[in-house]
Write a protein that holds these residues in place. Structure first.
Motif, PDB file in Angstrom:
ATOM      1  N   LEU A 179      37.477  45.263  43.426  1.00 37.41           N
ATOM      2  CA  LEU A 179      38.557  44.436  42.694  1.00 37.41           C
ATOM      3  C   LEU A 179      38.110  43.149  42.820  1.00 37.41           C
ATOM      4  N   LYS A 180      36.979  42.695  42.970  1.00 33.87           N
ATOM      5  CA  LYS A 180      36.378  41.268  42.613  1.00 33.87           C
ATOM      6  C   LYS A 180      36.068  41.456  40.433  1.00 33.87           C
ATOM      7  N   THR A 181      35.683  42.849  39.900  1.00 32.18           N
ATOM      8  CA  THR A 181      35.636  43.496  38.972  1.00 32.18           C
ATOM      9  C   THR A 181      36.924  43.043  37.813  1.00 32.18           C
ATOM     10  N   GLU A 231      32.210  42.301  53.016  1.00 38.38           N
ATOM     11  CA  GLU A 231      32.847  41.547  53.242  1.00 38.38           C
ATOM     12  C   GLU A 231      32.033  40.884  51.157  1.00 38.38           C
ATOM     13  N   ILE A 232      32.694  40.155  50.120  1.00 31.62           N
ATOM     14  CA  ILE A 232      32.011  39.677  48.739  1.00 31.62           C
ATOM     15  C   ILE A 232      33.206  38.688  48.490  1.00 31.62           C
ATOM     16  N   GLU A 233      31.771  37.808  47.622  1.00 36.92           N
ATOM     17  CA  GLU A 233      32.790  36.458  46.724  1.00 36.92           C
ATOM     18  C   GLU A 233      33.442  36.976  45.339  1.00 36.92           C
ATOM     19  N   ILE A 234      34.200  36.980  45.662  1.00 34.28           N
ATOM     20  CA  ILE A 234      34.933  36.769  43.772  1.00 34.28           C
ATOM     21  C   ILE A 234      35.319  35.466  43.293  1.00 34.28           C
ATOM     22  N   GLN A 235      34.729  35.340  42.018  1.00 29.53           N
ATOM     23  CA  GLN A 235      34.726  33.948  41.201  1.00 29.53           C
ATOM     24  C   GLN A 235      36.133  34.549  40.684  1.00 29.53           C
ATOM     25  N   ALA A 236      37.814  34.138  41.829  1.00 33.14           N
ATOM     26  CA  ALA A 236      38.969  34.084  40.726  1.00 33.14           C
ATOM     27  C   ALA A 236      39.157  33.449  42.235  1.00 33.14           C
ATOM     28  N   SER A 237      40.473  32.830  42.019  1.00 36.06           N
ATOM     29  CA  SER A 237      41.636  32.155  42.288  1.00 36.06           C
ATOM     30  C   SER A 237      42.182  33.080  43.822  1.00 36.06           C
ATOM     31  N   ASP A 238      42.756  32.385  44.939  1.00 36.20           N
ATOM     32  CA  ASP A 238      43.080  33.450  45.714  1.00 36.20           C
ATOM     33  C   ASP A 238      43.959  33.693  45.691  1.00 36.20           C
ATOM     34  N   LYS A 239      45.209  33.242  44.744  1.00 41.05           N
ATOM     35  CA  LYS A 239      46.849  33.722  44.019  1.00 41.05           C
ATOM     36  C   LYS A 239      46.394  35.234  43.392  1.00 41.05           C
ATOM     37  N   GLN A 240      45.440  35.069  42.533  1.00 41.28           N
ATOM     38  CA  GLN A 240      45.397  36.427  41.738  1.00 41.28           C
ATOM     39  C   GLN A 240      44.239  37.600  42.515  1.00 41.28           C
ATOM     40  N   ARG A 285      36.123  34.172  49.402  1.00 42.16           N
ATOM     41  CA  ARG A 285      35.488  35.102  50.056  1.00 42.16           C
ATOM     42  C   ARG A 285      37.005  36.414  50.429  1.00 42.16           C
ATOM     43  N   PHE A 286      36.685  37.261  50.062  1.00 38.63           N
ATOM     44  CA  PHE A 286      36.928  38.729  50.446  1.00 38.63           C
ATOM     45  C   PHE A 286      36.859  39.718  51.367  1.00 38.63           C
ATOM     46  N   ILE A 287      37.439  40.304  52.468  1.00 36.64           N
ATOM     47  CA  ILE A 287      36.691  40.290  53.474  1.00 36.64           C
ATOM     48  C   ILE A 287      38.615  41.141  53.821  1.00 36.64           C
ATOM     49  N   GLN A 288      37.335  42.754  54.060  1.00 34.99           N
ATOM     50  CA  GLN A 288      38.047  44.064  54.763  1.00 34.99           C
ATOM     51  C   GLN A 288      37.207  44.448  55.299  1.00 34.99           C
ATOM     52  N   GLN A 289      38.096  44.218  56.510  1.00 32.80           N
ATOM     53  CA  GLN A 289      37.788  44.830  58.198  1.00 32.80           C
ATOM     54  C   GLN A 289      38.811  45.936  58.916  1.00 32.80           C
ATOM     55  N   ALA A 290      37.628  47.174  59.512  1.00 29.98           N
ATOM     56  CA  ALA A 290      38.503  48.408  60.680  1.00 29.98           C
ATOM     57  C   ALA A 290      38.041  47.903  61.567  1.00 29.98           C
ATOM     58  N   SER A 291      39.478  47.932  62.803  1.00 33.34           N
ATOM     59  CA  SER A 291      38.845  48.394  64.114  1.00 33.34           C
ATOM     60  C   SER A 291      39.875  49.848  64.666  1.00 33.34           C
ATOM     61  N   PHE A 292      38.620  50.501  65.075  1.00 36.49           N
ATOM     62  CA  PHE A 292      39.164  52.303  65.838  1.00 36.49           C
ATOM     63  C   PHE A 292      39.182  51.898  67.542  1.00 36.49           C
ATOM     64  N   ALA A 327      39.923  41.058  38.980  1.00 39.31           N
ATOM     65  CA  ALA A 327      39.945  40.029  39.632  1.00 39.31           C
ATOM     66  C   ALA A 327      39.079  39.193  38.854  1.00 39.31           C
ATOM     67  N   GLU A 328      38.029  38.946  39.060  1.00 37.54           N
ATOM     68  CA  GLU A 328      37.303  37.959  37.817  1.00 37.54           C
ATOM     69  C   GLU A 328      37.342  38.024  36.337  1.00 37.54           C
ATOM     70  N   ARG A 329      37.805  39.060  35.733  1.00 33.41           N
ATOM     71  CA  ARG A 329      38.596  39.706  34.920  1.00 33.41           C
ATOM     72  C   ARG A 329      40.329  39.040  34.465  1.00 33.41           C
ATOM     73  N   ILE A 330      40.585  38.442  35.164  1.00 25.90           N
ATOM     74  CA  ILE A 330      42.096  37.982  35.255  1.00 25.90           C
ATOM     75  C   ILE A 330      41.377  37.061  34.856  1.00 25.90           C
ATOM     76  N   HIS A 331      40.526  36.477  36.654  1.00 20.63           N
ATOM     77  CA  HIS A 331      40.565  34.904  36.325  1.00 20.63           C
ATOM     78  C   HIS A 331      40.111  34.296  35.159  1.00 20.63           C
ATOM     79  N   GLN A 332      38.470  34.941  34.125  1.00 16.89           N
ATOM     80  CA  GLN A 332      38.200  34.468  32.951  1.00 16.89           C
ATOM     81  C   GLN A 332      38.894  34.456  31.574  1.00 16.89           C
TER      82      GLN A 332
END
Length: 216
Positions: free
Chosen positions: A197-199, A60-69, A163-170, A201-206
């Motif tokens: 993705l964070k970089t 997971e990672i926190e992103i300073q951007a909107s969910d839509k972005q 918060r962006f979560i990326q996960q997998a189950s095998f 999205a935050e650039r677009i948000h700013q």
């Protein structure tokens, strides 16, 4: 150019199964059949374990951007070759039940191509697909992307942080042979993609916030 993947080289020991079987029967003739049965039992238990209890990878990672972005970036498959360090390319329809063609490239490995089926599409919240290697039950992978809004404050209709979560189950018979590489290579791929993705999205948000401020 897509190289032939070496990711499944750990499966080569399966070629020695005929020799293992022959030695098992030789062991029986020598009175060591109980040792053979013990090893066979351990093998069966491991296979059952990985069938019933999936191996999971969570990042997971926190992103300073909107969910839509974040969602727009995540689902803009055409732009993946330009920024996505893990999922190099996706083709197909973004709709539940559709089959995608996904080109993965974990760090330090060749490109692998899978054709999963989309099982969940919730705009601005969740994307999830399920894929199989050859046949179901051999090596099944469920991959999901989740966007969770964190900030309660809203700027012109945009939530400010997610918060962006990326996960997998095998699951499957081959998971025990691939578990170590999955946990290293795939996890590193997830983290590399999350950071890029964070970089972006935050650039677009700013840029969006700056534009809105200029209009005031």
């Amino acid at each position: 150019m897509v190289k032939k993947s070496s990711y499944f080289r750990p499966l080569l020991p399966l070629l020695y199964l005929p020799a293992f079987t022959r030695n098992f029967w030789v062991g029986r003739l020598l009175g060591l059949e109980y040792m053979g049965l013990f090893l066979a039992g351990i093998t069966v238990l491991m296979l059952v374990f990985y069938q019933l209890i999936p191996m999971k990878i969570y990042t997971e990672i926190e992103i300073q951007a909107s969910d839509k972005q974040v969602w727009n970036l995540l689902t803009d498959f055409a732009s993946f070759p330009h920024w996505n360090l893990f999922i190099r390319q996706i083709s197909g329809s973004l709709s539940e039940g559709a089959q995608l063609t996904v080109h993965f490239q974990p760090p330090g490995t060749d490109i692998m191509i899978f054709r999963p089926t989309v099982i969940t599409v919730e705009p601005n919240r969740k994307l999830r697909w399920l894929g199989h290697f050859l046949i179901p039950g051999l090596f099944d992978g469920e991959h999901s992307f989740i966007i969770e809004p964190l900030a309660s404050d809203v700027y012109d209709g945009l939530r400010l942080r997610v918060r962006f979560i990326q996960q997998a189950s095998f699951q499957g018979l081959l998971v025990p042979l691939l578990a170590r590489r999955l946990n290293i290579d795939v996890r590193q791929g997830f983290e590399a993609m999350n950071q890029t993705l964070k970089t972006k999205a935050e650039r677009i948000h700013q840029t969006t916030i700056t534009s809105l401020n200029a209009q005031v």
